[in-house]
Design an enzyme around this catalytic site. Structure first.
Site, PDB file in Angstrom:
ATOM      1  N   ASP A   1      -9.220   6.882   9.333  1.00  0.00           N
ATOM      2  CA  ASP A   1      -9.039   6.614   7.893  1.00  0.00           C
ATOM      3  C   ASP A   1     -10.007   5.508   7.472  1.00  0.00           C
ATOM      4  OD1 ASP A   1      -8.036   6.763   5.314  1.00  0.00           O
ATOM      5  OD2 ASP A   1      -6.308   5.489   5.718  1.00  0.00           O
TER       6      ASP A   1
ATOM      7  N   GLY B   1       0.844  -1.196   0.000  1.00  0.00           N
ATOM      8  CA  GLY B   1       0.000   0.000   0.000  1.00  0.00           C
ATOM      9  C   GLY B   1       0.871   1.234   0.000  1.00  0.00           C
TER      10      GLY B   1
ATOM     11  N   ASP C   1      -8.729 -13.812   6.767  1.00  0.00           N
ATOM     12  CA  ASP C   1      -9.050 -14.350   5.456  1.00  0.00           C
ATOM     13  C   ASP C   1     -10.333 -13.699   4.961  1.00  0.00           C
ATOM     14  OD1 ASP C   1      -9.194 -15.846   3.190  1.00  0.00           O
ATOM     15  OD2 ASP C   1      -9.905 -17.674   4.185  1.00  0.00           O
TER      16      ASP C   1
HETATM   17  P1  ADP Z   1      -2.147   0.708   4.185  1.00  0.00           P
HETATM   18  O1  ADP Z   1      -3.452   0.817   3.456  1.00  0.00           O
HETATM   19  O2  ADP Z   1      -1.895   1.890   5.049  1.00  0.00           O
HETATM   20  O3  ADP Z   1      -1.009   0.424   3.308  1.00  0.00           O
HETATM   21  P2  ADP Z   1      -3.373  -1.609   5.574  1.00  0.00           P
HETATM   22  O4  ADP Z   1      -3.306  -1.891   7.036  1.00  0.00           O
HETATM   23  O5  ADP Z   1      -4.698  -1.177   5.048  1.00  0.00           O
HETATM   24  O6  ADP Z   1      -2.222  -0.533   5.227  1.00  0.00           O
HETATM   25  O7  ADP Z   1      -2.875  -2.918   4.831  1.00  0.00           O
HETATM   26  C1  ADP Z   1      -2.747  -2.968   3.427  1.00  0.00           C
HETATM   27  C2  ADP Z   1      -3.465  -4.186   2.880  1.00  0.00           C
HETATM   28  O8  ADP Z   1      -2.912  -5.373   3.417  1.00  0.00           O
HETATM   29  C3  ADP Z   1      -4.945  -4.228   3.254  1.00  0.00           C
HETATM   30  O9  ADP Z   1      -5.735  -3.521   2.332  1.00  0.00           O
HETATM   31  C4  ADP Z   1      -5.227  -5.721   3.252  1.00  0.00           C
HETATM   32  O10 ADP Z   1      -5.475  -6.171   1.943  1.00  0.00           O
HETATM   33  C5  ADP Z   1      -3.916  -6.324   3.714  1.00  0.00           C
HETATM   34  N1  ADP Z   1      -3.930  -6.604   5.164  1.00  0.00           N
HETATM   35  C6  ADP Z   1      -3.549  -5.779   6.166  1.00  0.00           C
HETATM   36  N2  ADP Z   1      -3.679  -6.361   7.376  1.00  0.00           N
HETATM   37  C7  ADP Z   1      -4.163  -7.595   7.153  1.00  0.00           C
HETATM   38  C8  ADP Z   1      -4.514  -8.720   7.997  1.00  0.00           C
HETATM   39  N3  ADP Z   1      -4.386  -8.656   9.320  1.00  0.00           N
HETATM   40  N4  ADP Z   1      -4.969  -9.849   7.400  1.00  0.00           N
HETATM   41  C9  ADP Z   1      -5.093  -9.906   6.070  1.00  0.00           C
HETATM   42  N5  ADP Z   1      -4.782  -8.916   5.222  1.00  0.00           N
HETATM   43  C10 ADP Z   1      -4.321  -7.763   5.742  1.00  0.00           C
END
Ligand code: ADP
Ligand code: MN
Length: 292
Positions: A219, A101, A184
């Site tokens: 957010d 991300g 999941d």
């Molecule tokens: P950012 O959007 O700030 O980069 P996120 O915490 O939203 O960070 O994580 C990015 C992506 O990673 C999420 O959109 C999701 O698809 C995946 N993700 C994050 N945390 C988890 C989790 N605990 N289990 C599964 N997928 C996750």
């Protein structure tokens, strides 16, 4: 970034040098090699040679100031944080890259203690760095410190909410990395819901529970809610506001910020459900309900 192969190329001395940067990065943007040498119990010449090698691998950035100093790159800090997780037996094996991300890189991993899990490496990216700066007075804090703080803030929020609100279980925090439960499920925006009214109700009720625990996400959107047949989960809390017990009399600046963020969070969600499913709800009524 291929952390696993970088990890395998590290040596004990290189880890020690990174450890020296981490120990002093709170006080220096570029940590003097002399301080690293002291902590690592190596000669300054040796340390500088290692720092040059680490810079070739893009794990650190060196700068000749009045002294020779070094700072982590995002990859360097992530690798070092992973090492700390491994050393403390939280992580046994790094898995595949799950997603990149704008503010994080997320890896699958295996943990003997917790089973399959994910590691989120925080990166308060350079684009948002300025935004963060404008919003709060961070003074002279630099990227590495900001990014560790954002990981800490997310970890604190997850710790406070887990068990009350549907969030991934937080296992550990080291540097810019958080180890947490693997969920999941898919992001809300990827899913076509058959029962959008129910899901919206659940989301509002969860936001209400969060608020009652003194947390405003900050957010919230269709990108940071995961859904499956099993339920919904909230993720991505680095920018959340954590109100202390007893706060909430409306007098502090933080309280004002929380109110503003809560309105924006709810607005985002209501807008999404209106656009995607034609569901309309009055924002003031919903906010009143959340704060009740
Ligand atoms: P950012 O959007 O700030 O980069 P996120 O915490 O939203 O960070 O994580 C990015 C992506 O990673 C999420 O959109 C999701 O698809 C995946 N993700 C994050 N945390 C988890 C989790 N605990 N289990 C599964 N997928 C996750
Ligand atoms: Mn996100």
């Amino acid at each position: 970034m291929d952390l696993a192969s970088l990890y395998s190329k590290m040596s004990k001395q290189k880890w020690k040098v990174l450890d020296g940067i981490f120990a002093h990065m709170w006080d220096y943007e570029f940590v003097p090699s002399e301080l690293i040498a002291k902590r690592a119990n190596m000669s300054p010449e040796k340390v500088e040679a290692i720092l040059k090698a680490l810079s070739d691998e893009r794990l650190v950035v060196n700068k000749q100031l009045a002294y020779f100093g070094s700072t982590f790159t995002f990859i360097g800090l992530s690798l070092y944080s992973l090492w700390r997780l491994v050393k403390r037996n939280h992580v046994s094996m790094l898995g595949k890259l799950m997603g990149e991300g704008k503010e994080s890189v997320v890896y699958n991993c295996y943990s003997e203690k917790y089973g399959e899990a994910v590691i989120k490496f925080h990166r308060v990216g350079y684009p948002s760095f300025k935004k963060v700066r404008e919003k709060r007075d961070y003074g002279t804090l630099h990227f590495t410190v900001l990014t560790v703080r954002s990981a800490r803030n997310e970890y604190k929020a997850l710790r406070r909410l887990y068990g009350f609100v549907s969030v991934p279980r937080p296992h550990a925090w080291e540097g810019n990395a958080i180890l947490m439960e693997l969920i999941d499920a898919k992001e809300l925006f990827r899913v076509r819901l058959t029962n959008p009214e129910d899901v919206l109700e659940i989301i509002i009720d969860e936001v209400r529970k969060m608020y009652s625990r003194g947390v405003v996400h900050g957010d919230l959107s269709q990108y940071n809610i995961l859904v499956s047949e099993e339920g919904i989960w909230f993720i991505d809390f680095p920018q959340c506001v954590l109100l202390e017990e007893g706060e909430g009399e409306g007098e502090s600046e933080k309280e004002d910020e929380a109110e503003e963020l809560l309105r924006r969070d709810v607005e985002n969600i209501l807008n999404y459900f209106k656009r995607a499913y034609g569901i309309e709800k009055d924002i003031n009524t919903v906010l009143e309900y959340i704060k009740k």
